[in-house]
Design a protein around this motif. Structure first.
Motif, PDB file in Angstrom:
ATOM      1  N   LYS A 299      -3.849  14.050  -5.091  1.00  0.00           N
ATOM      2  CA  LYS A 299      -4.238  12.784  -4.491  1.00  0.00           C
ATOM      3  C   LYS A 299      -5.600  12.261  -4.920  1.00  0.00           C
ATOM      4  CE  LYS A 299      -1.167  14.142  -3.165  1.00  0.00           C
ATOM      5  NZ  LYS A 299       0.034  14.431  -3.975  1.00  0.00           N
ATOM      6  N   ASP A 300      -6.422  13.075  -5.596  1.00  0.00           N
ATOM      7  CA  ASP A 300      -7.663  12.513  -6.128  1.00  0.00           C
ATOM      8  C   ASP A 300      -7.352  11.409  -7.129  1.00  0.00           C
ATOM      9  OD1 ASP A 300      -6.629  14.277  -8.008  1.00  0.00           O
ATOM     10  OD2 ASP A 300      -8.556  15.201  -8.483  1.00  0.00           O
ATOM     11  N   LYS A 301      -6.362  11.669  -7.994  1.00  0.00           N
ATOM     12  CA  LYS A 301      -5.951  10.665  -8.987  1.00  0.00           C
ATOM     13  C   LYS A 301      -5.298   9.460  -8.298  1.00  0.00           C
ATOM     14  CE  LYS A 301      -6.822  13.267 -12.718  1.00  0.00           C
ATOM     15  NZ  LYS A 301      -7.335  14.457 -12.035  1.00  0.00           N
ATOM     16  N   VAL A 302      -4.501   9.725  -7.284  1.00  0.00           N
ATOM     17  CA  VAL A 302      -3.807   8.645  -6.569  1.00  0.00           C
ATOM     18  C   VAL A 302      -4.811   7.698  -5.928  1.00  0.00           C
ATOM     19  CG1 VAL A 302      -2.296   8.088  -4.626  1.00  0.00           C
ATOM     20  CG2 VAL A 302      -1.723  10.002  -6.138  1.00  0.00           C
ATOM     21  N   TYR A 303      -5.769   8.256  -5.207  1.00  0.00           N
ATOM     22  CA  TYR A 303      -6.725   7.397  -4.489  1.00  0.00           C
ATOM     23  C   TYR A 303      -7.701   6.707  -5.427  1.00  0.00           C
ATOM     24  CZ  TYR A 303      -4.953   8.914   0.021  1.00  0.00           C
ATOM     25  OH  TYR A 303      -4.144   9.144   1.121  1.00  0.00           O
ATOM     26  N   GLN A 304      -8.069   7.358  -6.509  1.00  0.00           N
ATOM     27  CA  GLN A 304      -8.928   6.686  -7.486  1.00  0.00           C
ATOM     28  C   GLN A 304      -8.238   5.439  -8.025  1.00  0.00           C
ATOM     29  OE1 GLN A 304     -10.863   9.344 -10.476  1.00  0.00           O
ATOM     30  NE2 GLN A 304     -10.324  11.000  -9.063  1.00  0.00           N
TER      31      GLN A 304
ATOM     32  N   TYR B 275       0.839  -1.206   0.000  1.00  0.00           N
ATOM     33  CA  TYR B 275       0.000   0.000   0.000  1.00  0.00           C
ATOM     34  C   TYR B 275       0.872   1.253   0.000  1.00  0.00           C
ATOM     35  CZ  TYR B 275      -3.703   3.243   1.536  1.00  0.00           C
ATOM     36  OH  TYR B 275      -4.599   4.280   1.630  1.00  0.00           O
ATOM     37  N   MET B 276       1.872   1.285   0.866  1.00  0.00           N
ATOM     38  CA  MET B 276       2.760   2.445   0.958  1.00  0.00           C
ATOM     39  C   MET B 276       3.556   2.631  -0.327  1.00  0.00           C
ATOM     40  SD  MET B 276       4.152   2.162   4.901  1.00  0.00           S
ATOM     41  CE  MET B 276       5.149   3.655   4.741  1.00  0.00           C
ATOM     42  N   LYS B 277       4.100   1.558  -0.845  1.00  0.00           N
ATOM     43  CA  LYS B 277       4.930   1.625  -2.055  1.00  0.00           C
ATOM     44  C   LYS B 277       4.130   2.157  -3.240  1.00  0.00           C
ATOM     45  CE  LYS B 277       8.042  -1.256  -4.860  1.00  0.00           C
ATOM     46  NZ  LYS B 277       7.375  -1.191  -6.175  1.00  0.00           N
ATOM     47  N   ARG B 278       2.912   1.661  -3.387  1.00  0.00           N
ATOM     48  CA  ARG B 278       2.112   2.082  -4.537  1.00  0.00           C
ATOM     49  C   ARG B 278       1.662   3.532  -4.407  1.00  0.00           C
ATOM     50  NH1 ARG B 278       2.095   2.382  -9.463  1.00  0.00           N
ATOM     51  NH2 ARG B 278       0.168   2.006 -10.620  1.00  0.00           N
ATOM     52  N   PHE B 279       1.320   3.955  -3.204  1.00  0.00           N
ATOM     53  CA  PHE B 279       0.952   5.365  -2.996  1.00  0.00           C
ATOM     54  C   PHE B 279       2.104   6.269  -3.406  1.00  0.00           C
ATOM     55  CE2 PHE B 279       0.789   9.337  -0.776  1.00  0.00           C
ATOM     56  CZ  PHE B 279      -0.548   9.680  -0.718  1.00  0.00           C
ATOM     57  N   ILE B 280       3.295   5.948  -2.940  1.00  0.00           N
ATOM     58  CA  ILE B 280       4.473   6.769  -3.221  1.00  0.00           C
ATOM     59  C   ILE B 280       4.761   6.806  -4.722  1.00  0.00           C
ATOM     60  CG2 ILE B 280       6.985   6.878  -2.909  1.00  0.00           C
ATOM     61  CD1 ILE B 280       6.426   5.804  -0.005  1.00  0.00           C
ATOM     62  N   GLU B 281       4.586   5.669  -5.400  1.00  0.00           N
ATOM     63  CA  GLU B 281       4.797   5.627  -6.855  1.00  0.00           C
ATOM     64  C   GLU B 281       3.808   6.536  -7.579  1.00  0.00           C
ATOM     65  OE1 GLU B 281       6.402   0.987  -7.222  1.00  0.00           O
ATOM     66  OE2 GLU B 281       4.333   1.497  -7.728  1.00  0.00           O
ATOM     67  N   LEU B 282       2.537   6.422  -7.223  1.00  0.00           N
ATOM     68  CA  LEU B 282       1.493   7.197  -7.901  1.00  0.00           C
ATOM     69  C   LEU B 282       1.589   8.684  -7.583  1.00  0.00           C
ATOM     70  CD1 LEU B 282      -1.514   4.753  -7.318  1.00  0.00           C
ATOM     71  CD2 LEU B 282      -0.404   5.229  -9.519  1.00  0.00           C
ATOM     72  N   ASP B 283       2.039   9.012  -6.394  1.00  0.00           N
ATOM     73  CA  ASP B 283       2.141  10.398  -5.928  1.00  0.00           C
ATOM     74  C   ASP B 283       3.167  11.197  -6.719  1.00  0.00           C
ATOM     75  OD1 ASP B 283       1.839  12.569  -3.833  1.00  0.00           O
ATOM     76  OD2 ASP B 283       3.917  12.020  -3.467  1.00  0.00           O
ATOM     77  N   LYS B 284       4.180  10.509  -7.224  1.00  0.00           N
ATOM     78  CA  LYS B 284       5.249  11.142  -8.012  1.00  0.00           C
ATOM     79  C   LYS B 284       5.810  12.381  -7.309  1.00  0.00           C
ATOM     80  CE  LYS B 284       3.688   9.412 -12.498  1.00  0.00           C
ATOM     81  NZ  LYS B 284       4.700   8.352 -12.559  1.00  0.00           N
ATOM     82  N   ARG B 285       6.103  12.187  -6.018  1.00  0.00           N
ATOM     83  CA  ARG B 285       6.726  13.227  -5.187  1.00  0.00           C
ATOM     84  C   ARG B 285       5.906  14.526  -5.152  1.00  0.00           C
ATOM     85  NH1 ARG B 285      12.781  14.172  -5.475  1.00  0.00           N
ATOM     86  NH2 ARG B 285      12.706  13.930  -3.220  1.00  0.00           N
TER      87      ARG B 285
ATOM     88  N   VAL C  38      -9.152   1.186  -7.295  1.00  0.00           N
ATOM     89  CA  VAL C  38      -9.334   0.221  -8.381  1.00  0.00           C
ATOM     90  C   VAL C  38      -8.334  -0.925  -8.264  1.00  0.00           C
ATOM     91  CG1 VAL C  38      -9.169  -0.114 -10.886  1.00  0.00           C
ATOM     92  CG2 VAL C  38     -10.328   1.906  -9.965  1.00  0.00           C
ATOM     93  N   GLU C  39      -7.075  -0.586  -8.116  1.00  0.00           N
ATOM     94  CA  GLU C  39      -6.014  -1.603  -8.100  1.00  0.00           C
ATOM     95  C   GLU C  39      -6.154  -2.585  -6.943  1.00  0.00           C
ATOM     96  OE1 GLU C  39      -1.967  -0.358  -8.399  1.00  0.00           O
ATOM     97  OE2 GLU C  39      -2.342   1.004 -10.077  1.00  0.00           O
ATOM     98  N   PHE C  40      -6.496  -2.057  -5.768  1.00  0.00           N
ATOM     99  CA  PHE C  40      -6.532  -2.894  -4.566  1.00  0.00           C
ATOM    100  C   PHE C  40      -7.940  -3.333  -4.174  1.00  0.00           C
ATOM    101  CE2 PHE C  40      -2.422  -0.564  -3.337  1.00  0.00           C
ATOM    102  CZ  PHE C  40      -1.631  -1.584  -3.850  1.00  0.00           C
TER     103      PHE C  40
ATOM    104  N   TRP D 104     -12.784   6.693  -2.544  1.00  0.00           N
ATOM    105  CA  TRP D 104     -11.575   7.477  -2.794  1.00  0.00           C
ATOM    106  C   TRP D 104     -11.727   8.890  -2.259  1.00  0.00           C
ATOM    107  CZ3 TRP D 104     -11.513  11.987  -5.479  1.00  0.00           C
ATOM    108  CH2 TRP D 104     -12.534  12.238  -6.404  1.00  0.00           C
ATOM    109  N   GLU D 105     -12.969   9.404  -2.268  1.00  0.00           N
ATOM    110  CA  GLU D 105     -13.209  10.745  -1.737  1.00  0.00           C
ATOM    111  C   GLU D 105     -12.902  10.816  -0.242  1.00  0.00           C
ATOM    112  OE1 GLU D 105     -16.262  10.362  -5.159  1.00  0.00           O
ATOM    113  OE2 GLU D 105     -15.414   9.074  -3.599  1.00  0.00           O
ATOM    114  N   ASP D 106     -13.270   9.764   0.484  1.00  0.00           N
ATOM    115  CA  ASP D 106     -13.001   9.743   1.924  1.00  0.00           C
ATOM    116  C   ASP D 106     -11.513   9.565   2.212  1.00  0.00           C
ATOM    117  OD1 ASP D 106     -15.636  10.159   2.662  1.00  0.00           O
ATOM    118  OD2 ASP D 106     -16.095   8.016   2.801  1.00  0.00           O
ATOM    119  N   LEU D 107     -10.847   8.785   1.381  1.00  0.00           N
ATOM    120  CA  LEU D 107      -9.397   8.639   1.525  1.00  0.00           C
ATOM    121  C   LEU D 107      -8.700   9.971   1.261  1.00  0.00           C
ATOM    122  CD1 LEU D 107      -8.957   5.201  -0.263  1.00  0.00           C
ATOM    123  CD2 LEU D 107      -8.386   5.678   2.133  1.00  0.00           C
ATOM    124  N   LEU D 108      -9.180  10.692   0.255  1.00  0.00           N
ATOM    125  CA  LEU D 108      -8.618  12.006  -0.059  1.00  0.00           C
ATOM    126  C   LEU D 108      -8.850  12.976   1.091  1.00  0.00           C
ATOM    127  CD1 LEU D 108      -7.363  14.120  -1.968  1.00  0.00           C
ATOM    128  CD2 LEU D 108      -9.646  14.447  -2.960  1.00  0.00           C
ATOM    129  N   GLN D 109     -10.044  12.954   1.648  1.00  0.00           N
ATOM    130  CA  GLN D 109     -10.334  13.850   2.770  1.00  0.00           C
ATOM    131  C   GLN D 109      -9.453  13.537   3.967  1.00  0.00           C
ATOM    132  OE1 GLN D 109     -12.229  16.641   2.660  1.00  0.00           O
ATOM    133  NE2 GLN D 109     -11.240  16.972   4.634  1.00  0.00           N
TER     134      GLN D 109
END
Length: 227
Positions: free
Chosen positions: A58-63, A43-53, A67-69, A76-81
């Motif tokens: 993060k709307d795109k990251v959580y969406q 979970y951590m690794k994929r977030f960091i990859e998608l975040d691109k520093r 899907v992936e997991f 995703w809206e609640d994760l973003l919040q």
């Protein structure tokens, strides 16, 4: 004479890489019932990859994570919040941040900050670091309607500080958005070293924030001696 020092936030004053790791670790633990079916490291690794520093909001990251997991118990809206409200609680400063600001204030150097990002989110992080009151000017791209490397945002900050470009320097971790952009308006550009880039052309390169005070002292000494 150098009268003002201006700074980027993420990757310069805020150790964003470490802050993100702390946040995503805490989010995983906090929302374990919803995301615990995913191995934490994955979970951590994929977030960091998608975040691109930080260059992907993060709307795109959580969406993508949902899907992936196959996350079904939280949107995703609640994760973003959760990210918006909790990231500030995980902010990690770079070493000697407060000491450097104290030293520059002691030397009567005006301080400014120019950061790209969302207004309230960035201000929350600045306040979490406990550094807001050191700065005479803080410009956040979201609220200004322009962002680095646009020269106008640098000129706006300098105007608010009432200093000319040649009386100022800018410190940032991005070779183009920070260093080159500042140099393009006549400021000295200082690169805060980042592993992502090599062979960066800058007026000065620093590893530790305390080096900024030494650079300003030496520059002003040179100016006095040449008079």
């Amino acid at each position: 004479m150098i009268k003002a020092a201006l700074f980027d936030l993420d990757g310069t004053l805020l150790n964003r890489d470490q802050s993100v790791k702390r946040f995503i670790d805490s989010q995983y633990e906090r929302l374990n019932k919803q995301v615990g079916h995913i191995p934490k490291e994955k979970y951590m690794k994929r977030f960091i990859e998608l975040d691109k520093r930080g260059y992907v909001w993060k709307d795109k990251v959580y969406q993508q994570l949902v899907v992936e997991f196959n996350i079904v118990n939280i949107s995703w809206e609640d994760l973003l919040q959760d990210y918006i409200s909790e990231f500030k609680n995980n902010c990690v400063p770079f070493t000697n941040l407060t000491e450097m600001l104290e030293e520059l204030k002691r030397k009567n150097i005006l301080l400014g900050m120019i950061t790209n990002g969302y207004g309230q989110f960035q201000m929350d992080n600045i306040r979490a670091l406990g550094i807001e009151d050191y700065f005479d000017v803080i410009l956040v791209s979201d609220w200004e309607g322009i962002k680095k490397p646009d020269p106008q945002i640098f000129k706006r900050a300098l105007k608010k500080l009432n200093v000319s470009p040649h009386q100022s320097l800018f410190v940032g971790d991005h070779p183009e958005n920070d260093v080159k952009a500042a140099q393009n308006v006549g400021m000295k550009g200082i690169w805060k070293k980042d592993f992502q880039w090599n062979n960066v052309e800058a007026d000065f390169i620093v590893d530790d924030l305390m080096e900024i005070a030494i650079i300003i002292e030496n520059l002003n000494k040179q100016i006095i001696e040449s008079c």
